[in-house]
Motif scaffolding. Structure first.
Motif, mmCIF file in Angstrom:
data_model
loop_
_atom_site.group_PDB
_atom_site.id
_atom_site.type_symbol
_atom_site.label_atom_id
_atom_site.label_comp_id
_atom_site.label_asym_id
_atom_site.label_seq_id
_atom_site.Cartn_x
_atom_site.Cartn_y
_atom_site.Cartn_z
ATOM 1 N N THR A 50 0.806 -1.219 0.000
ATOM 2 C CA THR A 50 0.000 0.000 0.000
ATOM 3 C C THR A 50 0.837 1.266 0.000
ATOM 4 O O THR A 50 0.321 2.347 0.229
ATOM 5 N N SER A 98 -10.558 -10.694 0.933
ATOM 6 C CA SER A 98 -11.268 -9.572 1.536
ATOM 7 C C SER A 98 -10.342 -8.372 1.627
ATOM 8 O O SER A 98 -9.129 -8.483 1.398
ATOM 9 N N GLN A 100 -8.044 -5.203 1.272
ATOM 10 C CA GLN A 100 -7.157 -4.725 0.219
ATOM 11 C C GLN A 100 -6.812 -5.828 -0.774
ATOM 12 O O GLN A 100 -6.653 -5.571 -1.971
ATOM 13 N N LYS A 103 -9.639 -5.927 -3.191
ATOM 14 C CA LYS A 103 -9.657 -4.705 -3.997
ATOM 15 C C LYS A 103 -8.578 -4.724 -5.062
ATOM 16 O O LYS A 103 -8.788 -4.304 -6.204
ATOM 17 N N ASP A 104 -7.402 -5.236 -4.704
ATOM 18 C CA ASP A 104 -6.314 -5.305 -5.674
ATOM 19 C C ASP A 104 -6.665 -6.181 -6.872
ATOM 20 O O ASP A 104 -6.130 -5.977 -7.971
ATOM 21 N N ARG A 105 -7.539 -7.169 -6.684
ATOM 22 C CA ARG A 105 -7.905 -8.067 -7.779
ATOM 23 C C ARG A 105 -9.047 -7.528 -8.644
ATOM 24 O O ARG A 105 -9.153 -7.912 -9.808
ATOM 25 N N VAL A 107 -10.231 -3.992 -8.661
ATOM 26 C CA VAL A 107 -10.249 -2.543 -8.904
ATOM 27 C C VAL A 107 -8.967 -2.137 -9.621
ATOM 28 O O VAL A 107 -7.858 -2.501 -9.192
ATOM 29 N N ASP A 109 -6.766 1.193 -10.814
ATOM 30 C CA ASP A 109 -6.634 2.603 -10.457
ATOM 31 C C ASP A 109 -5.995 3.397 -11.593
ATOM 32 O O ASP A 109 -4.786 3.358 -11.785
#
Length: 290
Positions: A50, A98, A100, A103-105, A107, A109
């Motif tokens: 992160t 679940s 981060q 989210k990394d998989r 989303v 950016d």
């Protein structure tokens, strides 16, 4: 050819280097089940980082992990198998990711877009199967671009995709040329032109040469969605002048040739993708170019 297209072409020749659309480059597929599980663990740990300003080594490690993840997903026989591997811990199908990790998989950016060193025209970032593995076998990818004042996404083609472009902010002038043989009233149509403002969109057919130009002194932003998870990009001027000098001469009207040293000068000056140009826009916005 219209003077507008000529100016854009010449601007592409004269501008400095900038960022190209990312291309797909798949890693060698791992055959061992143990190696596959390990690669998913590595991908999870790397993508969970992160740090707001990752080092070059961190960025390289993350890119390598994403490539390996995409390579592993391609081996799975069904969509369900792919999503099981992608979205569960270690790819074992027992525990949903679940926080981060998840989210990394799921989303991507686009705030991570960065202009290339020396870029004058803006910045662009493409989410494709290479850097967003969830797109594997979904036949879709998306680019978000910011064109600076007088910025041009120089003429190019996508060999494996049709593009739907939507302007989010500002104005975009665009155009495309279809394949040989498309004509109206037996006259070859040189360019199909479009002017777009915010929340207006247009289509560039697969394989058509097309460009986007920001004619204003403010940033313009567009989103381009393509019907392939690996659309590819081929820059017209850049790749043309990469050909053997004699071939370039012949295509430009031998015996009225460009001297070999001049071709090399052209090659050295070509931007990879985003450039600035069109004389009147540069004068209006008081933009200095080399």
């Amino acid at each position: 050819m219209s003077s507008f297209v000529v100016k854009i072409f010449l601007a592409a020749l004269a501008a400095g280097a900038a960022q190209a659309l990312p291309q797909m480059s798949m890693s060698t597929v791992t055959t061992s089940a143990v190696a596959r599980t390990t690669s998913f663990s590595v991908a999870s740990s790397v993508m969970a980082a992160t740090s707001t300003v990752p080092s070059a080594a961190d960025a390289a490690a993350k890119a390598a992990a994403l490539k390996q993840l995409a390579s592993d997903l391609i081996k799975e026989p069904t969509s369900v198998d792919r999503f099981t591997k992608l979205l569960t811990t270690g790819g074992d199908g027992k525990t949903l990711l679940s926080g981060q990790d998840l989210k990394d998989r799921v989303v991507f950016d686009f705030n991570n877009a960065k202009p290339a060193n020396g870029s004058l025209g803006g910045k662009i970032l493409l989410a494709n199967v290479d850097n967003f593995p969830i797109l594997t076998d979904l036949s879709i990818s998306t680019a978000v671009a910011t064109l600076g004042p007088c910025g041009i996404n120089t003429p190019h083609i996508h060999p494996r995709a049709t593009e739907f472009l939507t302007v989010v902010k500002g104005q975009i002038q665009s155009g495309f040329i279809l394949e040989n043989g498309f004509a109206v009233n037996n006259q070859v149509v040189s360019q199909v032109s479009t002017n777009l403002t915010a929340l207006q969109g247009t289509v560039f057919p697969m394989g058509s040469i097309h460009f986007q130009f920001n004619p204003t002194c403010e940033d313009a932003i567009f989103v381009a969605t393509l019907n392939s998870d690996d659309p590819g990009t081929s820059q017209i001027a850049q790749n043309f002048f990469a050909l053997n000098g004699e071939i370039v001469d012949a295509a430009l009207g031998f015996p009225f040739t460009i001297a070999g040293e001049d071709i090399n000068k052209f090659r050295a000056q070509l931007p990879v993708n985003l450039a600035v140009g069109v004389d009147q826009c540069l004068k209006t916005c008081k933009i200095q170019t080399k």
